[in-house]
Design a protein around this motif. Structure first.
Motif, PDB file in Angstrom:
ATOM      1  N   ARG A 195      38.015  27.416   2.583  1.00 53.83           N
ATOM      2  CA  ARG A 195      37.478  26.467   3.560  1.00 53.83           C
ATOM      3  C   ARG A 195      37.373  25.061   2.976  1.00 53.83           C
ATOM      4  N   ALA A 196      36.879  24.957   1.747  1.00 54.83           N
ATOM      5  CA  ALA A 196      36.710  23.640   1.128  1.00 54.83           C
ATOM      6  C   ALA A 196      38.053  22.973   0.869  1.00 54.83           C
ATOM      7  N   LEU A 197      39.025  23.742   0.401  1.00 51.49           N
ATOM      8  CA  LEU A 197      40.345  23.162   0.150  1.00 51.49           C
ATOM      9  C   LEU A 197      40.977  22.665   1.445  1.00 51.49           C
ATOM     10  N   ALA A 198      40.742  23.384   2.553  1.00 54.95           N
ATOM     11  CA  ALA A 198      41.299  22.970   3.837  1.00 54.95           C
ATOM     12  C   ALA A 198      40.556  21.774   4.422  1.00 54.95           C
ATOM     13  N   ALA A 199      39.213  21.764   4.281  1.00 52.85           N
ATOM     14  CA  ALA A 199      38.401  20.707   4.891  1.00 52.85           C
ATOM     15  C   ALA A 199      38.486  19.393   4.126  1.00 52.85           C
ATOM     16  N   PHE A 200      38.684  19.475   2.803  1.00 56.90           N
ATOM     17  CA  PHE A 200      38.685  18.269   1.969  1.00 56.90           C
ATOM     18  C   PHE A 200      39.978  18.189   1.155  1.00 56.90           C
ATOM     19  N   PRO A 201      41.121  18.008   1.839  1.00 54.42           N
ATOM     20  CA  PRO A 201      42.409  18.027   1.126  1.00 54.42           C
ATOM     21  C   PRO A 201      42.597  16.868   0.159  1.00 54.42           C
ATOM     22  N   ASP A 202      41.828  15.799   0.324  1.00 54.79           N
ATOM     23  CA  ASP A 202      42.010  14.628  -0.537  1.00 54.79           C
ATOM     24  C   ASP A 202      41.080  14.621  -1.744  1.00 54.79           C
ATOM     25  N   LEU A 203      40.169  15.589  -1.820  1.00 56.91           N
ATOM     26  CA  LEU A 203      39.279  15.650  -2.979  1.00 56.91           C
ATOM     27  C   LEU A 203      40.023  16.279  -4.157  1.00 56.91           C
ATOM     28  N   ASN A 204      39.797  15.721  -5.336  1.00 53.23           N
ATOM     29  CA  ASN A 204      40.393  16.275  -6.546  1.00 53.23           C
ATOM     30  C   ASN A 204      39.382  17.211  -7.208  1.00 53.23           C
ATOM     31  N   PHE A 205      39.426  18.475  -6.817  1.00 53.10           N
ATOM     32  CA  PHE A 205      38.452  19.435  -7.329  1.00 53.10           C
ATOM     33  C   PHE A 205      38.615  19.669  -8.826  1.00 53.10           C
ATOM     34  N   LYS A 206      39.816  19.428  -9.353  1.00 53.60           N
ATOM     35  CA  LYS A 206      40.037  19.663 -10.774  1.00 53.60           C
ATOM     36  C   LYS A 206      39.294  18.647 -11.644  1.00 53.60           C
ATOM     37  N   GLN A 207      38.870  17.537 -11.050  1.00 52.46           N
ATOM     38  CA  GLN A 207      38.087  16.559 -11.798  1.00 52.46           C
ATOM     39  C   GLN A 207      36.592  16.831 -11.710  1.00 52.46           C
ATOM     40  N   MET A 208      36.200  17.849 -10.957  1.00 54.47           N
ATOM     41  CA  MET A 208      34.789  18.184 -10.782  1.00 54.47           C
ATOM     42  C   MET A 208      34.391  19.331 -11.710  1.00 54.47           C
ATOM     43  N   THR A 209      33.097  19.472 -11.925  1.00 56.35           N
ATOM     44  CA  THR A 209      32.576  20.670 -12.566  1.00 56.35           C
ATOM     45  C   THR A 209      32.517  21.757 -11.503  1.00 56.35           C
ATOM     46  N   ILE A 210      33.218  22.859 -11.750  1.00 56.07           N
ATOM     47  CA  ILE A 210      33.343  23.913 -10.751  1.00 56.07           C
ATOM     48  C   ILE A 210      32.427  25.073 -11.093  1.00 56.07           C
ATOM     49  N   PHE A 211      31.574  25.418 -10.130  1.00 50.91           N
ATOM     50  CA  PHE A 211      30.689  26.568 -10.259  1.00 50.91           C
ATOM     51  C   PHE A 211      31.209  27.698  -9.386  1.00 50.91           C
ATOM     52  N   SER A 212      31.407  28.851  -9.986  1.00 51.66           N
ATOM     53  CA  SER A 212      31.883  30.034  -9.272  1.00 51.66           C
ATOM     54  C   SER A 212      30.715  30.986  -9.030  1.00 51.66           C
ATOM     55  N   GLY A 213      30.666  31.562  -7.827  1.00 52.58           N
ATOM     56  CA  GLY A 213      29.552  32.451  -7.488  1.00 52.58           C
ATOM     57  C   GLY A 213      29.661  33.839  -8.081  1.00 52.58           C
ATOM     58  N   SER A 214      30.863  34.242  -8.503  1.00 54.57           N
ATOM     59  CA  SER A 214      31.040  35.607  -9.006  1.00 54.57           C
ATOM     60  C   SER A 214      32.376  35.719  -9.712  1.00 54.57           C
ATOM     61  N   ALA A 215      32.606  36.865 -10.345  1.00 50.87           N
ATOM     62  CA  ALA A 215      33.880  37.111 -11.013  1.00 50.87           C
ATOM     63  C   ALA A 215      35.023  37.124 -10.004  1.00 50.87           C
ATOM     64  N   GLY A 216      34.764  37.666  -8.808  1.00 47.99           N
ATOM     65  CA  GLY A 216      35.787  37.694  -7.771  1.00 47.99           C
ATOM     66  C   GLY A 216      36.189  36.298  -7.330  1.00 47.99           C
ATOM     67  N   VAL A 217      35.217  35.416  -7.223  1.00 51.31           N
ATOM     68  CA  VAL A 217      35.500  34.026  -6.855  1.00 51.31           C
ATOM     69  C   VAL A 217      36.301  33.351  -7.964  1.00 51.31           C
ATOM     70  N   THR A 218      35.934  33.633  -9.200  1.00 50.76           N
ATOM     71  CA  THR A 218      36.657  33.056 -10.331  1.00 50.76           C
ATOM     72  C   THR A 218      38.124  33.450 -10.294  1.00 50.76           C
ATOM     73  N   LYS A 219      38.405  34.723 -10.065  1.00 48.75           N
ATOM     74  CA  LYS A 219      39.796  35.175  -9.990  1.00 48.75           C
ATOM     75  C   LYS A 219      40.537  34.460  -8.858  1.00 48.75           C
ATOM     76  N   HIS A 220      39.865  34.333  -7.718  1.00 51.40           N
ATOM     77  CA  HIS A 220      40.484  33.661  -6.570  1.00 51.40           C
ATOM     78  C   HIS A 220      40.784  32.204  -6.905  1.00 51.40           C
ATOM     79  N   LEU A 221      39.864  31.539  -7.591  1.00 49.30           N
ATOM     80  CA  LEU A 221      40.078  30.147  -7.987  1.00 49.30           C
ATOM     81  C   LEU A 221      41.256  30.025  -8.957  1.00 49.30           C
ATOM     82  N   ILE A 222      41.293  30.908  -9.948  1.00 49.67           N
ATOM     83  CA  ILE A 222      42.371  30.856 -10.936  1.00 49.67           C
ATOM     84  C   ILE A 222      43.720  31.096 -10.269  1.00 49.67           C
ATOM     85  N   ASP A 223      43.748  32.019  -9.315  1.00 47.24           N
ATOM     86  CA  ASP A 223      44.995  32.280  -8.583  1.00 47.24           C
ATOM     87  C   ASP A 223      45.486  31.044  -7.834  1.00 47.24           C
TER      88      ASP A 223
END
Length: 250
Positions: A195-223
């Motif tokens: 949802r966030a990637l779709a809603a905010f396509p111009d944000l550079n998430f790689k420049q942010m500190t990323i907090f993952s809610g769980s191991a499953g979310v982490t895997k999804h992010l890495i993918d």
């Protein structure tokens, strides 16, 4: 990072006691819920349920959203008094407070309860009795599955569904986000990543500190090509503690 703004996209009615942390630190969050819901009871089930309230012993609420829409439904059906006689169990304080404020006694087994905590509490009370679980359409929740694994009688009743955010609402979020760029982002579940990637396509998430809610979310992010900096253990209480430790210095 003591002054970082954290982008958080969770709706207030599904994050349990974490909502109090959001409210307390509202100036530190960019809280932009990317999900909205509406009352939408299962029409095939509601008539049967309305005529068989006495068949149930427990009503279990996974979050404030489910409690809110279920109460709205029983109020519309003039069934509040009938359901008040059942045992109402909640996982979090916001849901309990909501029900209590409307004259329905609610039991929360412990602060920041997990589904297993509530299940253990139910087993101590009684192994008999049918459980009603108000649910949201197309949202898998852990509690009904746990009850079924123990061969306890549970009926899920779809009471609400997600509705799409309006284009205007999304644009408001985008404008605010670009005026006050976040330095960190919380991805509380896998859906929040999409949802966030779709809603905010111009944000550079790689420049942010990323907090993952769980191991499953982490895997999804890495993918998707994003490496989170910090990971919680899948509960809202662990997410809150992680933010306190890493950003809020509490």
């Amino acid at each position: 990072m003591s002054s970082s703004k954290v982008l958080c996209t969770t709706p207030s009615n599904v994050c349990g006691d974490f909502i109090y942390f959001l409210e307390k630190n509202s100036e530190r969050f960019l809280h932009m819920p990317l999900e909205e819901f509406e009352l939408s009871p299962d029409r095939m089930a509601e008539k049967m349920l309305a005529e068989n309230v006495d068949n149930f012993t427990f009503v279990v609420y996974g979050n404030l959203r489910n409690a809110t829409y279920f109460y709205n439904w029983i109020d519309q059906q003039n069934l509040v008094d009938e359901f008040r006689n059942l045992v109402h169990l909640t996982l979090d304080e916001p849901a309990s407070d909501f029900l209590e404020d409307r004259g329905i006694p609610a039991i929360q087994p412990r602060k920041n309860a997990r589904p297993i905590d509530l299940l253990e509490f139910m087993l101590r009370i009684s192994k008999e009795g049918k459980t009603l679980y108000p649910a949201c359409s197309n949202r898998a929740e852990e509690m009904p599955g746990l009850l079924q694994e123990l061969e306890m009688d549970v009926a899920e009743f779809t009471i609400c569904r997600e509705k799409g955010l309006s284009t205007d609402r999304v644009e408001e979020f985008q404008i605010e986000c670009y005026r006050n760029p976040p330095e960190a982002v919380l991805f509380h579940n896998r859906s929040s990543v999409n949802r966030a990637l779709a809603a905010f396509p111009d944000l550079n998430f790689k420049q942010m500190t990323i907090f993952s809610g769980s191991a499953g979310v982490t895997k999804h992010l890495i993918d998707k090509g994003y490496e989170p900096h910090h990971e919680a253990d899948g509960t809202w209480s662990s997410i809150e503690q992680l933010l306190k430790d890493k950003i809020f210095n509490e």
